[in-house]
Design an enzyme around this catalytic site. Structure first.
Site, PDB file in Angstrom:
ATOM      1  N   LYS A   1      -1.221  -6.582  -9.586  1.00 51.62           N
ATOM      2  CA  LYS A   1      -2.226  -6.717  -8.522  1.00 51.62           C
ATOM      3  C   LYS A   1      -1.870  -5.661  -7.478  1.00 51.62           C
ATOM      4  O   LYS A   1      -0.971  -5.834  -6.663  1.00 51.62           O
ATOM      5  CB  LYS A   1      -2.147  -8.129  -7.927  1.00 51.62           C
ATOM      6  CG  LYS A   1      -3.404  -8.656  -7.283  1.00 51.62           C
ATOM      7  CD  LYS A   1      -3.882  -7.888  -6.069  1.00 51.62           C
ATOM      8  CE  LYS A   1      -3.095  -8.156  -4.825  1.00 51.62           C
ATOM      9  NZ  LYS A   1      -3.469  -7.244  -3.712  1.00 51.62           N
TER      10      LYS A   1
ATOM     11  N   PHE B   1       0.803  -1.230   0.000  1.00 52.89           N
ATOM     12  CA  PHE B   1       0.000   0.000   0.000  1.00 52.89           C
ATOM     13  C   PHE B   1       0.833   1.277   0.000  1.00 52.89           C
ATOM     14  O   PHE B   1       0.347   2.343  -0.369  1.00 52.89           O
ATOM     15  CB  PHE B   1      -0.937   0.026   1.235  1.00 52.89           C
ATOM     16  CG  PHE B   1      -0.249   0.433   2.513  1.00 52.89           C
ATOM     17  CD1 PHE B   1      -0.026   1.777   2.798  1.00 52.89           C
ATOM     18  CD2 PHE B   1       0.217  -0.509   3.431  1.00 52.89           C
ATOM     19  CE1 PHE B   1       0.622   2.167   3.964  1.00 52.89           C
ATOM     20  CE2 PHE B   1       0.872  -0.133   4.583  1.00 52.89           C
ATOM     21  CZ  PHE B   1       1.074   1.203   4.845  1.00 52.89           C
TER      22      PHE B   1
ATOM     23  N   CYS C   1       9.647   1.539   3.483  1.00 46.87           N
ATOM     24  CA  CYS C   1      10.508   0.397   3.819  1.00 46.87           C
ATOM     25  C   CYS C   1      11.918   0.870   4.110  1.00 46.87           C
ATOM     26  O   CYS C   1      12.716   0.129   4.670  1.00 46.87           O
ATOM     27  CB  CYS C   1      10.501  -0.617   2.690  1.00 46.87           C
ATOM     28  SG  CYS C   1      11.113   0.097   1.181  1.00 46.87           S
TER      29      CYS C   1
ATOM     30  N   GLU D   1      -5.099  -3.821  -2.158  1.00 53.65           N
ATOM     31  CA  GLU D   1      -6.543  -3.563  -2.071  1.00 53.65           C
ATOM     32  C   GLU D   1      -6.831  -2.291  -1.266  1.00 53.65           C
ATOM     33  O   GLU D   1      -7.911  -1.733  -1.342  1.00 53.65           O
ATOM     34  CB  GLU D   1      -7.267  -4.767  -1.454  1.00 53.65           C
ATOM     35  CG  GLU D   1      -6.897  -5.133  -0.016  1.00 53.65           C
ATOM     36  CD  GLU D   1      -5.616  -5.994   0.093  1.00 53.65           C
ATOM     37  OE1 GLU D   1      -4.788  -5.943  -0.826  1.00 53.65           O
ATOM     38  OE2 GLU D   1      -5.479  -6.672   1.125  1.00 53.65           O
TER      39      GLU D   1
ATOM     40  N   GLU E   1       9.091  -4.600  13.297  1.00 57.42           N
ATOM     41  CA  GLU E   1       8.818  -3.493  12.376  1.00 57.42           C
ATOM     42  C   GLU E   1       7.568  -2.760  12.864  1.00 57.42           C
ATOM     43  O   GLU E   1       6.515  -3.377  13.045  1.00 57.42           O
ATOM     44  CB  GLU E   1       8.594  -4.013  10.953  1.00 57.42           C
ATOM     45  CG  GLU E   1       8.325  -2.877   9.977  1.00 57.42           C
ATOM     46  CD  GLU E   1       8.142  -3.336   8.523  1.00 57.42           C
ATOM     47  OE1 GLU E   1       7.454  -4.349   8.303  1.00 57.42           O
ATOM     48  OE2 GLU E   1       8.672  -2.659   7.625  1.00 57.42           O
TER      49      GLU E   1
ATOM     50  N   SER F   1       5.155  -7.108   3.361  1.00 49.60           N
ATOM     51  CA  SER F   1       5.714  -7.448   4.674  1.00 49.60           C
ATOM     52  C   SER F   1       6.500  -8.764   4.597  1.00 49.60           C
ATOM     53  O   SER F   1       6.295  -9.573   3.687  1.00 49.60           O
ATOM     54  CB  SER F   1       4.583  -7.554   5.690  1.00 49.60           C
ATOM     55  OG  SER F   1       3.614  -8.459   5.197  1.00 49.60           O
TER      56      SER F   1
HETATM   57  P1  NAD Z   1       1.361  -6.711   2.928  1.00 49.16           P
HETATM   58  O1  NAD Z   1       2.370  -7.779   3.009  1.00 49.16           O
HETATM   59  O2  NAD Z   1       0.241  -6.728   3.908  1.00 49.16           O
HETATM   60  O3  NAD Z   1       0.652  -6.696   1.470  1.00 49.16           O
HETATM   61  C1  NAD Z   1       1.410  -6.674   0.298  1.00 49.16           C
HETATM   62  C2  NAD Z   1       0.618  -7.360  -0.819  1.00 49.16           C
HETATM   63  O4  NAD Z   1       0.426  -8.728  -0.470  1.00 49.16           O
HETATM   64  C3  NAD Z   1      -0.763  -6.763  -1.053  1.00 49.16           C
HETATM   65  O5  NAD Z   1      -0.991  -6.682  -2.439  1.00 49.16           O
HETATM   66  C4  NAD Z   1      -1.702  -7.744  -0.369  1.00 49.16           C
HETATM   67  O6  NAD Z   1      -2.952  -7.836  -1.023  1.00 49.16           O
HETATM   68  C5  NAD Z   1      -0.968  -9.060  -0.460  1.00 49.16           C
HETATM   69  N1  NAD Z   1      -1.181  -9.921   0.710  1.00 49.16           N
HETATM   70  C6  NAD Z   1      -1.364  -9.527   1.992  1.00 49.16           C
HETATM   71  N2  NAD Z   1      -1.495 -10.600   2.792  1.00 49.16           N
HETATM   72  C7  NAD Z   1      -1.387 -11.689   2.019  1.00 49.16           C
HETATM   73  C8  NAD Z   1      -1.435 -13.091   2.271  1.00 49.16           C
HETATM   74  N3  NAD Z   1      -1.622 -13.567   3.492  1.00 49.16           N
HETATM   75  N4  NAD Z   1      -1.291 -13.928   1.236  1.00 49.16           N
HETATM   76  C9  NAD Z   1      -1.094 -13.457  -0.020  1.00 49.16           C
HETATM   77  N5  NAD Z   1      -1.051 -12.145  -0.308  1.00 49.16           N
HETATM   78  C10 NAD Z   1      -1.185 -11.269   0.689  1.00 49.16           C
HETATM   79  O7  NAD Z   1       2.160  -5.326   2.987  1.00 49.16           O
HETATM   80  P2  NAD Z   1       1.557  -3.857   3.112  1.00 49.16           P
HETATM   81  O8  NAD Z   1       1.022  -3.671   4.484  1.00 49.16           O
HETATM   82  O9  NAD Z   1       0.718  -3.535   1.956  1.00 49.16           O
HETATM   83  O10 NAD Z   1       2.914  -2.998   2.961  1.00 49.16           O
HETATM   84  C11 NAD Z   1       3.748  -2.687   4.026  1.00 49.16           C
HETATM   85  C12 NAD Z   1       4.912  -3.657   4.127  1.00 49.16           C
HETATM   86  O11 NAD Z   1       5.639  -3.661   2.910  1.00 49.16           O
HETATM   87  C13 NAD Z   1       5.907  -3.271   5.195  1.00 49.16           C
HETATM   88  O12 NAD Z   1       6.314  -4.432   5.884  1.00 49.16           O
HETATM   89  C14 NAD Z   1       7.068  -2.671   4.428  1.00 49.16           C
HETATM   90  O13 NAD Z   1       8.330  -2.761   5.062  1.00 49.16           O
HETATM   91  C15 NAD Z   1       7.036  -3.511   3.188  1.00 49.16           C
HETATM   92  N6  NAD Z   1       7.681  -2.854   2.073  1.00 49.16           N
HETATM   93  C16 NAD Z   1       8.905  -3.329   1.687  1.00 49.16           C
HETATM   94  C17 NAD Z   1       9.590  -2.721   0.654  1.00 49.16           C
HETATM   95  C18 NAD Z   1      10.940  -3.222   0.240  1.00 49.16           C
HETATM   96  O14 NAD Z   1      11.438  -2.793  -0.780  1.00 49.16           O
HETATM   97  N7  NAD Z   1      11.570  -4.115   0.991  1.00 49.16           N
HETATM   98  C19 NAD Z   1       9.018  -1.632  -0.009  1.00 49.16           C
HETATM   99  C20 NAD Z   1       7.754  -1.177   0.398  1.00 49.16           C
HETATM  100  C21 NAD Z   1       7.101  -1.802   1.440  1.00 49.16           C
END
Ligand code: NAD
Length: 494
Positions: free
Chosen positions: A179, A155, A287, A182, A387, A232
């Site tokens: 994708k 997000f 991140c 959401e 985190e 994450s």
């Molecule tokens: P998230 O992991 O909750 O969601 C990321 C994506 O995965 C979304 O599209 C979501 O729909 C999908 N998703 C969520 N849960 C899932 C599951 N159980 N099974 C399959 N798909 C699933 O992450 P977020 O809250 O949207 O973003 C924040 C996180 O992203 C933080 O931990 C941040 O550190 C990380 N992030 C990392 C980087 C990097 O380059 N390392 C960059 C940006 C964000």
């Protein structure tokens, strides 16, 4: 209002398409709680993915044979279309994601930079040739596209993150399904209005909404060959293991717990400004946001300076000019952050600034947390390894730079580590010894420019090749090595 709102559409096979799913999830403005859209969600999105893969497979067959010089032309077109609507796009990002307008504008620029680098594909995709590896034999390598690819985005950067991958995938001859999160699908929908105007085959780029179900459909579909994920750590680990078990290439970027170390010889004024921008920019939801600030041999000056700067930062709605920091993404997120602040205090930290229960006039229902500083966070507790992804600085004090490096290297994460100093020797030692993939010296957010890989290590990244630059070109191509024999005497026939 919500009752008359239409479900958001997917973009599949060059058309805006109704999702097969009856279920939806609200897209909510985190500052006002206004419902801005209903994103398709749940089991039905599995069929949407199948439909997008069918279209992407057909489009790929045509696109792979288009010369690379021609494949980059729509990217030039997309760059200019994005530039034309930058301001409109920035407003959408701020509304659905919460960051300030300046931050939204910044993320669009970083997206565009990736298009610019990917336009170098005609050079970047070139490969090796060895003449006469044996008598009459030449050997060379070709880079060919991998096929249908998918990008699963988080997000916190609704525009930028897909661009760590999309322009490279297309320039290298692949098709891609995006994708979006959401929580923030509207930005990508706006970008797809531009993609709709490009001169590319239908189905080459699709947008499919959804959450876990659509992601699982991507992970399991046999015709998707490569997946780029950002999110994450727990989800990244899951994506990497299930995707690779299904024989796909996967690059999965995870979470972080980024440290910044300040030595006594650092320029206090400059460091303070940069460090606080790193901790509190995008409300800590980056991140590469600094989360742990380690002072070395501080006599109190740095601590005082960080405190004053954090205290005076204005929190508010990102569309309001004075706002220097917006809300966090959801009410669940603000509750989770508040609980983590409490956890730090229970583990022995002193709250120098406690941003919980923030109320912003005119936006009383928003998910606001003001800048928070927890001093002396326990080095053996849970918070120091968790985190937070919110505007919280854990301030800890150490005696030497070696102690700080040892502390950093114990972390499960390795997304970023930064040092503030005026000593070249300390800087050199730090960048050599620290176990993190993105290192900053007198830099607060060590985000690699588009020509460099976004190099997370340890639990911040699963895979081999990162997003951006040459790594992306390698990820989106497979190498084919050809050995040819053309004996000299065959030429005598002519
Ligand atoms: P998230 O992991 O909750 O969601 C990321 C994506 O995965 C979304 O599209 C979501 O729909 C999908 N998703 C969520 N849960 C899932 C599951 N159980 N099974 C399959 N798909 C699933 O992450 P977020 O809250 O949207 O973003 C924040 C996180 O992203 C933080 O931990 C941040 O550190 C990380 N992030 C990392 C980087 C990097 O380059 N390392 C960059 C940006 C964000």
């Amino acid at each position: 209002m919500k009752d008359i709102m239409e479900k958001l559409k997917n973009y599949i096979n060059g058309k805006w398409t109704e999702s097969k799913s009856a279920e939806t999830i609200d897209v909510v403005n985190p500052a006002t709680q206004e419902v801005m859209g209903l994103a398709p969600y749940g089991e039905g999105t599995t069929d949407d993915i199948k439909q997008a893969v069918t279209a992407a497979t057909t489009a790929f067959k045509a696109w792979r044979d288009v010369p690379v010089m021609k494949r980059v032309q729509p990217l030039y077109q997309l760059k200019s279309l994005l530039e034309d609507i930058q301001e409109e796009l920035a407003v959408i990002i701020t509304k659905e994601c919460g960051k300030t307008l300046a931050e939204s504008r910044g993320e669009i620029l970083r997206a565009i930079e990736n298009i610019e680098v990917a336009c170098g594909a005609p050079m970047l995709i070139q490969s090796e040739f060895s003449e006469n590896v044996a008598s009459g034999m030449d050997e060379f390598m070709i880079r060919q596209p991998v096929g249908v690819t998918a990008c699963i985005a988080p997000f916190n950067f609704p525009a930028m993150i897909s661009f760590w991958f999309l322009p490279y995938a297309l320039a290298c001859g692949n098709s891609m399904i995006i994708k979006p999160s959401e929580k923030v699908p509207l930005t990508m929908m706006k970008i797809f209005e531009l993609i709709d105007r490009l001169d590319i085959p239908d189905g080459l780029v699709s947008l499919v909404h959804g959450g876990k179900e659509s992601v699982d459909a991507i992970l399991d579909h046999p015709d998707i060959k490569a997946i780029s994920f950002v999110g994450s750590t727990n989800v990244a680990r899951y994506i990497y293991s299930r995707g690779t078990a299904n024989g796909k290439r996967v690059q999965a970027n995870g979470g972080a717990k980024n440290p910044i170390v300040i030595l006594p010889d650092a320029d206090i004024e400059m460091s303070t400004q940069i460090i606080n921008d790193s901790v509190y920019g995008c409300a800590g939801q980056r991140c590469l946001a600094a989360s742990v600030v380690v002072t070395v041999d501080d006599q109190g000056d740095i601590k005082e300076s960080l405190y004053e700067s954090a205290r005076s930062r204005t929190t508010g709605y990102g569309l309001v000019k004075e706002a220097e920091m917006g809300p966090v993404i959801t009410t669940e997120s603000s509750h989770r952050i508040a609980q983590l602040i409490q956890m730090g205090i229970d583990e022995g930290a002193t709250p120098l600034l406690d941003g919980r229960n923030a109320v912003i006039e005119g936006y009383e229902t928003g998910n606001f947390i003001r800048p928070t500083i927890l001093e002396n966070v326990s080095l053996t507790g849970e918070l120091i390894n968790t985190e937070i992804f919110g505007p919280v600085m854990s301030l800890v004090h150490m005696k030497t730079v070696d102690e700080a490096i040892e502390f950093i290297n114990k972390s499960a994460y390795g997304n970023m580590a930064c040092l503030f100093t005026s000593s070249g020797a300390s800087a050199r030692k730090f960048r050599n010894q620290v176990n993190a993939g993105n290192v900053g010296i007198n830099i607060g957010v060590a985000a690699p420019m588009a020509q460099f890989p976004f190099s997370g290590w340890k639990d911040s990244f699963f895979g081999d090749l990162h997003g951006q630059g040459r790594h992306a070109i390698e990820f989106f191509t497979q190498t084919k090595v050809v050995i040819e024999r053309w004996p000299k005497d065959w030429s005598r026939k002519f």
